[in-house]
Design a protein around this motif. Structure first.
Motif: not given
Length: 292
Positions: A225-235, A247-258
């Motif tokens: 999944r790739r979305s600006a929503v994921i970047t905003a969530m990470g911030r 590194v990031g957060p960025g637009p792709s859903w990754t293990a770091a996001d989880r």
């Protein structure tokens, strides 16, 4: 069928709705689950206490009826006292027709049928402090709190206001609560059209616009999944001290996001499978991701 919310998710849902909460002792593990099933959850049931000293009585119970007698007591000043969580001695047996109406979102019968279904297994029970004599008033602060707690649970489960029932609609044995349930459901339905933070869910003309990104659903957060929503969530996770990014957060859903979202869930008090790093509706509302 719905799995009941965890105690942490339940409390978070109330707070996200703006409920004033007071915790009592080991409320989150104080229940009657050893006596029988707790779930599947089907709705919210409202009662009145018909007496004084309501909080301690609802927590400890009485001879022949052990506590807790509800998950929370709604005081006249609008404070919601958490006294138990799980199966509680609040509903008893009630009408199959009423049960099916709540579960299916259809009109609740004007008169309950025979007592056949164990309501303690399927309803979140709330006691509203009131003498129940038809003369004791329900202050506005108290009715607003009733509206908020019911909406909070419905919102967390994705239910409509038809999932809220009065004890008097459940069984002919009871008269509580002594206010109009259709009118209360109308209030709850209106609240559910707004976000938990108070904005209008549709963002319609002439009403406050939604400030935060609506919950996109758990399935949204999947590999690839790739979305600006994921970047905003990470911030927002970084701002809350929960960032676990190299590194990031960025637009792709990754293990770091989880990992970062799991840290947020732990911060809210979740544990076990409730802190698996996949966003849920209640924790998402608490994170307040800016609208993209």
């Amino acid at each position: 069928m719905a799995t009941p919310l965890s105690a942490a998710a339940f409390e978070a849902a109330l707070r996200a709705e703006g409920v004033t909460v007071k915790e009592h002792g080991n409320w989150s593990t104080h229940n009657r689950n050893a006596i029988g099933a707790w779930g599947p959850a089907q709705g919210v049931m409202l009662h009145h206490t018909a007496g004084s000293n309501s909080v301690s009585l609802c927590r400890t119970g009485m001879a022949g009826l052990p506590g807790p007698l509800c998950v929370a007591v709604i005081a006249k000043d609008g404070t919601v006292h958490l006294v138990g969580y799980g199966r509680t001695n609040h509903a008893g047996r009630g009408s199959t027709a009423a049960y099916n109406a709540v579960r299916n979102g259809t009109t609740i019968p004007s008169r309950p049928g025979s007592d056949a279904v164990d309501g303690n297994a399927h309803f979140y029970g709330f006691e509203i402090e009131n003498l129940g004599n038809g003369r004791d008033p329900y202050p506005d602060a108290q009715l607003v709190a009733v509206e908020k707690i019911a909406a909070a649970v419905c919102r967390a489960h994705g239910w409509g206001a038809g999932r809220v029932i009065g004890h008097k609609e459940w069984t002919t044995r009871k008269i509580d609560p002594t206010f109009s349930m259709p009118a209360m459901r109308t209030r709850i339905a209106k609240r559910l059209t707004k976000t938990a933070s108070g904005g209008n869910a549709s963002g319609g003309s002439g009403t406050p616009a939604v400030t935060y990104e609506p919950f996109p659903g758990a399935a949204f957060f999947a590999a690839g999944r790739r979305s600006a929503v994921i970047t905003a969530m990470g911030r927002r996770l970084v701002a809350e001290g929960c960032g676990r990014y190299e590194v990031g957060p960025g637009p792709s859903w990754t293990a770091a996001d989880r990992r970062s979202y799991a840290a947020w869930q732990h911060k809210l008090g979740y544990s076990g499978t409730d802190a698996d790093g996949i966003p849920g509706r209640v924790s998402w509302a608490k994170l307040r991701v800016p609208r993209i």
